[in-house]
Design a protein around this motif. Structure first.
Motif, PDB file in Angstrom:
ATOM      1  N   LYS A   1      -0.231  12.434  12.744  1.00  0.00           N
ATOM      2  CA  LYS A   1       0.837  12.930  11.886  1.00  0.00           C
ATOM      3  C   LYS A   1       2.108  12.105  12.084  1.00  0.00           C
ATOM      4  O   LYS A   1       2.784  11.742  11.120  1.00  0.00           O
ATOM      5  N   LYS A   2       2.409  11.785  13.337  1.00  0.00           N
ATOM      6  CA  LYS A   2       3.591  10.975  13.627  1.00  0.00           C
ATOM      7  C   LYS A   2       3.466   9.590  12.978  1.00  0.00           C
ATOM      8  O   LYS A   2       4.418   9.080  12.390  1.00  0.00           O
ATOM      9  N   LYS A   3       2.274   9.012  13.082  1.00  0.00           N
ATOM     10  CA  LYS A   3       2.031   7.694  12.499  1.00  0.00           C
ATOM     11  C   LYS A   3       2.172   7.739  10.974  1.00  0.00           C
ATOM     12  O   LYS A   3       2.763   6.855  10.372  1.00  0.00           O
ATOM     13  N   LYS A   4       1.662   8.796  10.354  1.00  0.00           N
ATOM     14  CA  LYS A   4       1.779   8.950   8.901  1.00  0.00           C
ATOM     15  C   LYS A   4       3.237   9.129   8.497  1.00  0.00           C
ATOM     16  O   LYS A   4       3.697   8.522   7.521  1.00  0.00           O
ATOM     17  N   ASP A   5       3.987   9.947   9.233  1.00  0.00           N
ATOM     18  CA  ASP A   5       5.404  10.151   8.931  1.00  0.00           C
ATOM     19  C   ASP A   5       6.181   8.841   9.040  1.00  0.00           C
ATOM     20  O   ASP A   5       7.034   8.540   8.194  1.00  0.00           O
ATOM     21  N   GLU A   6       5.896   8.069  10.076  1.00  0.00           N
ATOM     22  CA  GLU A   6       6.552   6.770  10.263  1.00  0.00           C
ATOM     23  C   GLU A   6       6.227   5.838   9.096  1.00  0.00           C
ATOM     24  O   GLU A   6       7.103   5.146   8.576  1.00  0.00           O
ATOM     25  N   TYR A   7       4.970   5.836   8.688  1.00  0.00           N
ATOM     26  CA  TYR A   7       4.546   5.017   7.549  1.00  0.00           C
ATOM     27  C   TYR A   7       5.321   5.403   6.294  1.00  0.00           C
ATOM     28  O   TYR A   7       5.862   4.543   5.590  1.00  0.00           O
ATOM     29  N   LEU A   8       5.405   6.701   6.012  1.00  0.00           N
ATOM     30  CA  LEU A   8       6.103   7.171   4.816  1.00  0.00           C
ATOM     31  C   LEU A   8       7.596   6.841   4.865  1.00  0.00           C
ATOM     32  O   LEU A   8       8.198   6.471   3.843  1.00  0.00           O
ATOM     33  N   GLN A   9       8.201   6.956   6.048  1.00  0.00           N
ATOM     34  CA  GLN A   9       9.618   6.590   6.194  1.00  0.00           C
ATOM     35  C   GLN A   9       9.815   5.101   5.922  1.00  0.00           C
ATOM     36  O   GLN A   9      10.778   4.711   5.251  1.00  0.00           O
ATOM     37  N   ASN A  10       8.916   4.272   6.446  1.00  0.00           N
ATOM     38  CA  ASN A  10       9.024   2.832   6.220  1.00  0.00           C
ATOM     39  C   ASN A  10       8.865   2.476   4.744  1.00  0.00           C
ATOM     40  O   ASN A  10       9.615   1.658   4.210  1.00  0.00           O
ATOM     41  N   VAL A  11       7.907   3.095   4.085  1.00  0.00           N
ATOM     42  CA  VAL A  11       7.702   2.828   2.659  1.00  0.00           C
ATOM     43  C   VAL A  11       8.955   3.241   1.869  1.00  0.00           C
ATOM     44  O   VAL A  11       9.375   2.534   0.948  1.00  0.00           O
ATOM     45  N   ALA A  12       9.567   4.352   2.249  1.00  0.00           N
ATOM     46  CA  ALA A  12      10.796   4.810   1.580  1.00  0.00           C
ATOM     47  C   ALA A  12      11.930   3.798   1.759  1.00  0.00           C
ATOM     48  O   ALA A  12      12.816   3.699   0.896  1.00  0.00           O
ATOM     49  N   LYS A  13      11.917   3.027   2.843  1.00  0.00           N
ATOM     50  CA  LYS A  13      12.950   2.012   3.094  1.00  0.00           C
ATOM     51  C   LYS A  13      12.598   0.663   2.456  1.00  0.00           C
ATOM     52  O   LYS A  13      13.295  -0.316   2.667  1.00  0.00           O
ATOM     53  N   GLY A  14      11.491   0.611   1.714  1.00  0.00           N
ATOM     54  CA  GLY A  14      11.121  -0.639   1.043  1.00  0.00           C
ATOM     55  C   GLY A  14      10.140  -1.497   1.820  1.00  0.00           C
ATOM     56  O   GLY A  14       9.872  -2.628   1.430  1.00  0.00           O
ATOM     57  N   HIS A  15       9.619  -0.982   2.912  1.00  0.00           N
ATOM     58  CA  HIS A  15       8.592  -1.737   3.641  1.00  0.00           C
ATOM     59  C   HIS A  15       7.336  -1.812   2.777  1.00  0.00           C
ATOM     60  O   HIS A  15       7.095  -0.952   1.934  1.00  0.00           O
ATOM     61  N   GLY A  16       6.537  -2.849   2.994  1.00  0.00           N
ATOM     62  CA  GLY A  16       5.325  -3.029   2.203  1.00  0.00           C
ATOM     63  C   GLY A  16       5.579  -3.853   0.953  1.00  0.00           C
ATOM     64  O   GLY A  16       4.672  -4.155   0.205  1.00  0.00           O
ATOM     65  N   GLU A  17       6.828  -4.214   0.743  1.00  0.00           N
ATOM     66  CA  GLU A  17       7.220  -5.051  -0.395  1.00  0.00           C
ATOM     67  C   GLU A  17       7.949  -6.278   0.140  1.00  0.00           C
ATOM     68  O   GLU A  17       8.473  -6.263   1.243  1.00  0.00           O
ATOM     69  N   TYR A  18       8.001  -7.305  -0.678  1.00  0.00           N
ATOM     70  CA  TYR A  18       8.757  -8.503  -0.339  1.00  0.00           C
ATOM     71  C   TYR A  18       9.758  -8.705  -1.464  1.00  0.00           C
ATOM     72  O   TYR A  18       9.379  -9.047  -2.581  1.00  0.00           O
TER      73      TYR A  18
ATOM     74  N   VAL B   1       3.342  -2.770   7.057  1.00  0.00           N
ATOM     75  CA  VAL B   1       4.390  -1.853   6.606  1.00  0.00           C
ATOM     76  C   VAL B   1       5.332  -1.467   7.747  1.00  0.00           C
ATOM     77  O   VAL B   1       6.405  -0.944   7.515  1.00  0.00           O
ATOM     78  N   GLU B   2       4.975  -1.783   8.978  1.00  0.00           N
ATOM     79  CA  GLU B   2       5.849  -1.471  10.111  1.00  0.00           C
ATOM     80  C   GLU B   2       7.088  -2.368  10.146  1.00  0.00           C
ATOM     81  O   GLU B   2       8.035  -2.099  10.881  1.00  0.00           O
ATOM     82  N   THR B   3       7.087  -3.430   9.349  1.00  0.00           N
ATOM     83  CA  THR B   3       8.175  -4.411   9.350  1.00  0.00           C
ATOM     84  C   THR B   3       8.722  -4.569   7.935  1.00  0.00           C
ATOM     85  O   THR B   3       7.973  -4.571   6.966  1.00  0.00           O
ATOM     86  N   LYS B   4      10.036  -4.708   7.824  1.00  0.00           N
ATOM     87  CA  LYS B   4      10.692  -4.964   6.533  1.00  0.00           C
ATOM     88  C   LYS B   4      10.744  -6.470   6.322  1.00  0.00           C
ATOM     89  O   LYS B   4      11.148  -7.219   7.220  1.00  0.00           O
ATOM     90  N   PHE B   5      10.336  -6.938   5.143  1.00  0.00           N
ATOM     91  CA  PHE B   5      10.361  -8.354   4.789  1.00  0.00           C
ATOM     92  C   PHE B   5      11.247  -8.528   3.569  1.00  0.00           C
ATOM     93  O   PHE B   5      11.104  -7.803   2.588  1.00  0.00           O
ATOM     94  N   PHE B   6      12.173  -9.494   3.630  1.00  0.00           N
ATOM     95  CA  PHE B   6      12.925  -9.840   2.425  1.00  0.00           C
ATOM     96  C   PHE B   6      13.395 -11.279   2.488  1.00  0.00           C
ATOM     97  O   PHE B   6      13.330 -11.935   3.527  1.00  0.00           O
ATOM     98  N   ARG B   7      13.830 -11.758   1.342  1.00  0.00           N
ATOM     99  CA  ARG B   7      14.329 -13.131   1.223  1.00  0.00           C
ATOM    100  C   ARG B   7      15.780 -13.076   0.795  1.00  0.00           C
ATOM    101  O   ARG B   7      16.217 -12.113   0.157  1.00  0.00           O
TER     102      ARG B   7
END
Length: 198
Positions: A35-52, A97-103
């Protein structure tokens, strides 16, 4: 008779497992971890993780400070090498998704280019908790120049600790370096070395 004994033994084992308090505690602990891992994943996705994506100078600090791990690609629109790096980072961003990537466009970000001493493009700067911890300049250490495999960049990020890498990733590469055992074909009268074995 033996079939009935096996069935009875299995039922007894199942009953023991169902009543095992330690096993129940382990299950509960694992459920909490998942559950903790899923919550962390969802928080990261909400911050734009998983996208470049591209970030502009006015949002740079906010984006770097919003996530524990960040990879920033300083690029130039006219550089083919930056386009190649974009391709690889886009693939890795979707996977990690654990890391934010941007240019960020180096031409339009003179303050951060100077502050972070960016002198080569492409340059990747790795941030942990808002602090620059490492960087990668150009294509240093990659095989095949512009044709390097994404896996090499992923390994570089893993070694820097900026993305989570599975242990099997490193073991797989080590296995490839080991010599293969010699295969022999046996017949009734003599042994032959396999001509197709490297």
């Amino acid at each position: 008779d033996s079939y009935e004994e096996q069935a009875r033994d299995e039922e007894e084992r199942d009953a023991l497992l169902e009543d095992d308090a330690e096993l129940d505690a382990l299950r509960q602990m694992r459920l909490v971890q998942l559950k903790k891992k899923k919550d962390e994943y969802l928080q990261n996705v909400a911050k734009g993780h998983g996208e470049y994506t591209e970030v502009f100078e006015e949002n740079f600090l906010k984006e770097v400070l919003a996530s524990k791990f960040v990879v920033v690609h300083f690029f130039h629109n006219d550089f083919e090498t930056c386009k190649v790096m974009d391709k690889h980072l886009g693939l890795i961003a979707r996977k990690h998704v654990e890391t934010k990537f941007f240019r960020i466009n180096a031409e339009k970000t003179p303050f951060f280019v100077e502050k972070l001493s960016v002198r080569t493009l492409p340059t990747l700067v790795f941030f942990q908790d808002g602090k620059a911890i490492d960087r990668h300049l150009g294509f240093q250490g990659f095989s095949n120049g512009l044709e390097f495999p994404t896996r090499e960049l992923e390994e570089r990020l893993g070694i820097a600790g900026i993305i989570k890498m599975e242990r099997a990733f490193y073991e797989e590469d080590n296995e490839a370096d080991k010599p293969k055992p010699k295969v022999s074909i046996m017949s009734r009268t003599e042994a032959f070395d396999d001509p197709f074995d490297d």
